[in-house]
Design a protein around this motif. Structure first.
Motif, PDB file in Angstrom:
ATOM      1  N   ASP A  23       0.820  -1.212   0.000  1.00 13.03           N
ATOM      2  CA  ASP A  23       0.000   0.000   0.000  1.00 13.03           C
ATOM      3  C   ASP A  23       0.856   1.265   0.000  1.00 13.03           C
ATOM      4  O   ASP A  23       0.565   2.217  -0.718  1.00 13.03           O
ATOM      5  CB  ASP A  23      -0.944   0.003   1.202  1.00 13.03           C
ATOM      6  N   LEU A  24       1.902   1.265   0.834  1.00 14.18           N
ATOM      7  CA  LEU A  24       2.711   2.459   1.032  1.00 14.18           C
ATOM      8  C   LEU A  24       4.188   2.102   0.991  1.00 14.18           C
ATOM      9  O   LEU A  24       4.618   1.166   1.661  1.00 14.18           O
ATOM     10  CB  LEU A  24       2.393   3.090   2.388  1.00 14.18           C
ATOM     11  N   LEU A  25       4.954   2.863   0.235  1.00 15.96           N
ATOM     12  CA  LEU A  25       6.387   2.628   0.116  1.00 15.96           C
ATOM     13  C   LEU A  25       7.126   3.945   0.273  1.00 15.96           C
ATOM     14  O   LEU A  25       6.682   4.978  -0.228  1.00 15.96           O
ATOM     15  CB  LEU A  25       6.719   2.029  -1.259  1.00 15.96           C
ATOM     16  N   ALA A  26       8.251   3.881   0.977  1.00 13.79           N
ATOM     17  CA  ALA A  26       9.174   5.010   1.068  1.00 13.79           C
ATOM     18  C   ALA A  26      10.575   4.461   0.838  1.00 13.79           C
ATOM     19  O   ALA A  26      10.883   3.343   1.262  1.00 13.79           O
ATOM     20  CB  ALA A  26       9.079   5.690   2.430  1.00 13.79           C
ATOM     21  N   VAL A  27      11.411   5.250   0.153  1.00 15.30           N
ATOM     22  CA  VAL A  27      12.756   4.803  -0.206  1.00 15.30           C
ATOM     23  C   VAL A  27      13.735   5.955  -0.024  1.00 15.30           C
ATOM     24  O   VAL A  27      13.481   7.059  -0.525  1.00 15.30           O
ATOM     25  CB  VAL A  27      12.820   4.342  -1.684  1.00 15.30           C
ATOM     26  N   ALA A  55       3.129  -1.590   4.561  1.00 13.32           N
ATOM     27  CA  ALA A  55       4.078  -0.531   4.266  1.00 13.32           C
ATOM     28  C   ALA A  55       5.495  -1.091   4.265  1.00 13.32           C
ATOM     29  O   ALA A  55       5.807  -2.018   5.023  1.00 13.32           O
ATOM     30  CB  ALA A  55       3.957   0.589   5.293  1.00 13.32           C
ATOM     31  N   VAL A  56       6.318  -0.512   3.411  1.00  7.95           N
ATOM     32  CA  VAL A  56       7.725  -0.903   3.313  1.00  7.95           C
ATOM     33  C   VAL A  56       8.567   0.364   3.303  1.00  7.95           C
ATOM     34  O   VAL A  56       8.226   1.343   2.628  1.00  7.95           O
ATOM     35  CB  VAL A  56       7.996  -1.727   2.027  1.00  7.95           C
ATOM     36  N   LEU A  57       9.653   0.337   4.063  1.00  3.92           N
ATOM     37  CA  LEU A  57      10.625   1.424   4.075  1.00  3.92           C
ATOM     38  C   LEU A  57      11.976   0.829   3.665  1.00  3.92           C
ATOM     39  O   LEU A  57      12.517  -0.032   4.353  1.00  3.92           O
ATOM     40  CB  LEU A  57      10.720   2.065   5.455  1.00  3.92           C
ATOM     41  N   ILE A  58      12.485   1.284   2.525  1.00  2.00           N
ATOM     42  CA  ILE A  58      13.749   0.794   1.986  1.00  2.00           C
ATOM     43  C   ILE A  58      14.820   1.850   2.217  1.00  2.00           C
ATOM     44  O   ILE A  58      14.650   3.001   1.827  1.00  2.00           O
ATOM     45  CB  ILE A  58      13.641   0.515   0.467  1.00  2.00           C
ATOM     46  N   GLY A  59      15.909   1.443   2.842  1.00  2.00           N
ATOM     47  CA  GLY A  59      17.027   2.350   3.047  1.00  2.00           C
ATOM     48  C   GLY A  59      17.796   2.012   4.304  1.00  2.00           C
ATOM     49  O   GLY A  59      17.373   1.177   5.111  1.00  2.00           O
ATOM     50  N   THR A  79       3.136  -4.373  10.277  1.00  2.00           N
ATOM     51  CA  THR A  79       2.623  -3.498   9.224  1.00  2.00           C
ATOM     52  C   THR A  79       3.738  -2.895   8.373  1.00  2.00           C
ATOM     53  O   THR A  79       3.626  -2.835   7.156  1.00  2.00           O
ATOM     54  CB  THR A  79       1.774  -2.362   9.830  1.00  2.00           C
ATOM     55  N   ILE A  80       4.805  -2.423   9.028  1.00  2.00           N
ATOM     56  CA  ILE A  80       5.915  -1.775   8.318  1.00  2.00           C
ATOM     57  C   ILE A  80       7.115  -2.713   8.285  1.00  2.00           C
ATOM     58  O   ILE A  80       7.578  -3.174   9.322  1.00  2.00           O
ATOM     59  CB  ILE A  80       6.346  -0.461   8.995  1.00  2.00           C
ATOM     60  N   ARG A  81       7.603  -2.933   7.098  1.00  2.00           N
ATOM     61  CA  ARG A  81       8.804  -3.751   6.926  1.00  2.00           C
ATOM     62  C   ARG A  81       9.976  -2.843   6.562  1.00  2.00           C
ATOM     63  O   ARG A  81       9.890  -2.074   5.595  1.00  2.00           O
ATOM     64  CB  ARG A  81       8.568  -4.777   5.818  1.00  2.00           C
ATOM     65  N   LEU A  82      11.049  -2.916   7.340  1.00  2.00           N
ATOM     66  CA  LEU A  82      12.288  -2.218   7.026  1.00  2.00           C
ATOM     67  C   LEU A  82      13.190  -3.216   6.300  1.00  2.00           C
ATOM     68  O   LEU A  82      13.500  -4.270   6.832  1.00  2.00           O
ATOM     69  CB  LEU A  82      13.000  -1.733   8.293  1.00  2.00           C
ATOM     70  N   THR A  83      13.596  -2.873   5.092  1.00  2.00           N
ATOM     71  CA  THR A  83      14.384  -3.823   4.306  1.00  2.00           C
ATOM     72  C   THR A  83      15.877  -3.580   4.392  1.00  2.00           C
ATOM     73  O   THR A  83      16.658  -4.441   4.017  1.00  2.00           O
ATOM     74  CB  THR A  83      14.009  -3.749   2.812  1.00  2.00           C
ATOM     75  N   GLY A  84      16.286  -2.396   4.825  1.00  2.00           N
ATOM     76  CA  GLY A  84      17.680  -2.011   4.692  1.00  2.00           C
ATOM     77  C   GLY A  84      17.915  -1.557   3.266  1.00  2.00           C
ATOM     78  O   GLY A  84      16.978  -1.414   2.479  1.00  2.00           O
ATOM     79  N   LYS A  99       1.171   0.838  -4.389  1.00  2.00           N
ATOM     80  CA  LYS A  99       0.053   1.719  -4.728  1.00  2.00           C
ATOM     81  C   LYS A  99       0.450   3.192  -4.561  1.00  2.00           C
ATOM     82  O   LYS A  99       0.238   4.005  -5.451  1.00  2.00           O
ATOM     83  CB  LYS A  99      -1.146   1.411  -3.841  1.00  2.00           C
ATOM     84  N   ILE A 100       1.014   3.521  -3.389  1.00  2.00           N
ATOM     85  CA  ILE A 100       1.315   4.918  -3.062  1.00  2.00           C
ATOM     86  C   ILE A 100       2.765   5.032  -2.606  1.00  2.00           C
ATOM     87  O   ILE A 100       3.197   4.338  -1.684  1.00  2.00           O
ATOM     88  CB  ILE A 100       0.392   5.443  -1.944  1.00  2.00           C
ATOM     89  N   PHE A 101       3.496   5.913  -3.258  1.00  2.00           N
ATOM     90  CA  PHE A 101       4.877   6.181  -2.883  1.00  2.00           C
ATOM     91  C   PHE A 101       4.889   7.455  -2.049  1.00  2.00           C
ATOM     92  O   PHE A 101       4.444   8.514  -2.519  1.00  2.00           O
ATOM     93  CB  PHE A 101       5.753   6.345  -4.126  1.00  2.00           C
TER      94      PHE A 101
END
Length: 182
Positions: A23-27, A55-59, A79-84, A99-101
């Motif tokens: 649904d939500l991504l930040a990078v 939600a996913v946060l990449i960085g 809910t929020i996955r931090l991937t590194g 869907k939404i960046f």
């Protein structure tokens, strides 16, 4: 005055129909300027209306521990996955599932990552407007509350996500060549 935005190398993407399961991504770099605490607060607010939101946060970066603390504080571990940090190609694959960046940065020059997200088919919401012209699919807001409201509105829609190439590398090269008189 001439403004030539950087262009997308569309050959770096494998555009194909993909399930939009994020649904939500930040990078970006996890630094104070990028304000990813706002992203986490936005997700926290949205899960009150959309409990199944993902939600996913990449960085990576020095703010990682602070952001992990906020995720735990709000109970968002599932809910929020931090991937590194991830390879650029892998980031594109995540964008194509999104869907939404969300780009909560306090400052950004042009924000190629936003143009890449648009090309991947996501709708972009950011505080920073990259140019005077409106860019279809790129929503500019002034406050975290407006960002949350815009994301909430989008999550309520039954949106069809399509790739949009607003800034192609070929057009950027043509513009530069014309400016130089070639």
């Amino acid at each position: 005055q001439t403004v030539i935005p950087p262009g997308i190398d569309s050959t770096a993407f494998t555009i194909s129909p993909t399930e939009r399961d994020i649904d939500l991504l930040a990078v970006g770099s996890l630094i104070p300027l990028k304000q990813y605490d706002i992203f986490i607060q936005l997700v926290n607010q949205l899960t009150k209306t959309f409990p199944e939101a993902s939600a996913v946060l990449i960085g990576s970066g020095p703010e990682k521990e602070k952001l992990e603390y906020l995720i735990e504080k709000y109970g968002l571990q599932s809910t929020i996955r931090l991937t590194g940090e991830l390879p650029h190609q892998t980031v594109f694959e995540y964008m194509q599932r999104t869907k939404i960046f969300i780009h909560p940065s306090a400052y950004e020059g042009f924000g190629m990552v936003c143009a890449e997200a648009l090309y991947a088919g996501a709708t972009v919401i950011s505080f920073v407007k990259p140019m005077k012209e409106e860019v279809p699919g790129w929503i500019n807001v002034a406050t975290p509350e407006e960002m949350t409201a815009a994301a909430s509105h989008l999550l309520q829609q039954k949106e069809t996500y399509t790739s949009s190439l607003h800034f192609s590398m070929a057009n950027s090269v043509k513009s530069i060549m014309a400016l130089l008189g070639f």
